[in-house]
Design an enzyme around this catalytic site. Sequence first.
Site, PDB file in Angstrom:
ATOM      1  N   HIS A 147       0.854  -1.200   0.000  1.00  0.00           N
ATOM      2  CA  HIS A 147       0.000   0.000   0.000  1.00  0.00           C
ATOM      3  C   HIS A 147       0.886   1.244   0.000  1.00  0.00           C
ATOM      4  CE1 HIS A 147      -3.656   2.263   1.905  1.00  0.00           C
ATOM      5  NE2 HIS A 147      -2.960   3.040   1.104  1.00  0.00           N
ATOM      6  N   GLU A 194       1.075   7.781  -3.331  1.00  0.00           N
ATOM      7  CA  GLU A 194       1.907   7.493  -2.163  1.00  0.00           C
ATOM      8  C   GLU A 194       3.199   8.303  -2.190  1.00  0.00           C
ATOM      9  OE1 GLU A 194       1.022   5.249   0.579  1.00  0.00           O
ATOM     10  OE2 GLU A 194      -0.795   5.913  -0.449  1.00  0.00           O
ATOM     11  N   HIS A 198       3.383  10.790   0.865  1.00  0.00           N
ATOM     12  CA  HIS A 198       4.262  10.264   1.919  1.00  0.00           C
ATOM     13  C   HIS A 198       5.745  10.266   1.548  1.00  0.00           C
ATOM     14  CE1 HIS A 198       0.590   9.015   3.916  1.00  0.00           C
ATOM     15  NE2 HIS A 198       0.228   8.328   2.844  1.00  0.00           N
TER      16      HIS A 198
END
Length: 271
Positions: A147, A194, A198
């Site tokens: 993920h 992502e 992040h």
Amino acid sequence: MNRKHLKWIRLGALALLAAYFYFSQRWISNDTITEKPRQQQKQNEENSVRGEIDQSAGKNHDVFFNGKADHDAANTNKASGALADYDYIMRDDAIGQNAKASVDYYMLALSWSPAFCDSQIKKFGADLPPSAQQQCGTKRRYGWVIHGLWPQSRSARGTADHPRFCRGDLPPLDVAVIEKYLADSPSAALLQGEWEKHGACAFQSADAYFQKQQQLFRELILPTQDMERKALFRWMKRHNPSLKNAFMQASRHELFICYDLSWTPINCPSR
């Protein structure tokens, strides 16, 4: 030659001259009239050709490059079916930006793909969204997939308190970067998102970020079937000695493993 004959000769000459001018003007006029349609026809043909070219360009505008953006879009479209439009727009994110939070540890988030795909198929049927087509719309069956790898702050009390979008809204990554990591994280949109949300908070490049999460993922021995939370934790500790004393977390068919800044597994703080 008497005067009477001379008079008729002069009249005849004048008549011939008049006839010459009369017919010569008609020939010139006819030629002009004939030439005009020819010129008009030629102009119409040229306009028709231009129109076809313009129409063709209008219908096929995606084959013409207009700088880097169009070139990147063309490369994206030429890649695999999963690579359509994978740009992530920060303003569409429900949580938003937090560029000031500290990075104190990392959380590797893994997803059990069959459960995710079951939820997608139940929701969308055969009309899967592009972001799920590679993972759920093919005959290939994925097990655990990545993920994301999330830089986290120990002082955070909620998701919005962790580092997010530290560099703001970023442009789409090059297709060549995305394609390398689809085997472990089978969604271009997920990889792009992502990285923006992040990875950019702790890594200098997307490639370095994806390489690290791939390395952590491939170092793990993971079960090939879905498990209840406690059974999953026991299985992971038994087959992965580095996790023996680490407290993991799980939620809705996802597994979370935490690492310190030196990439040693640690206890995940309570969520």
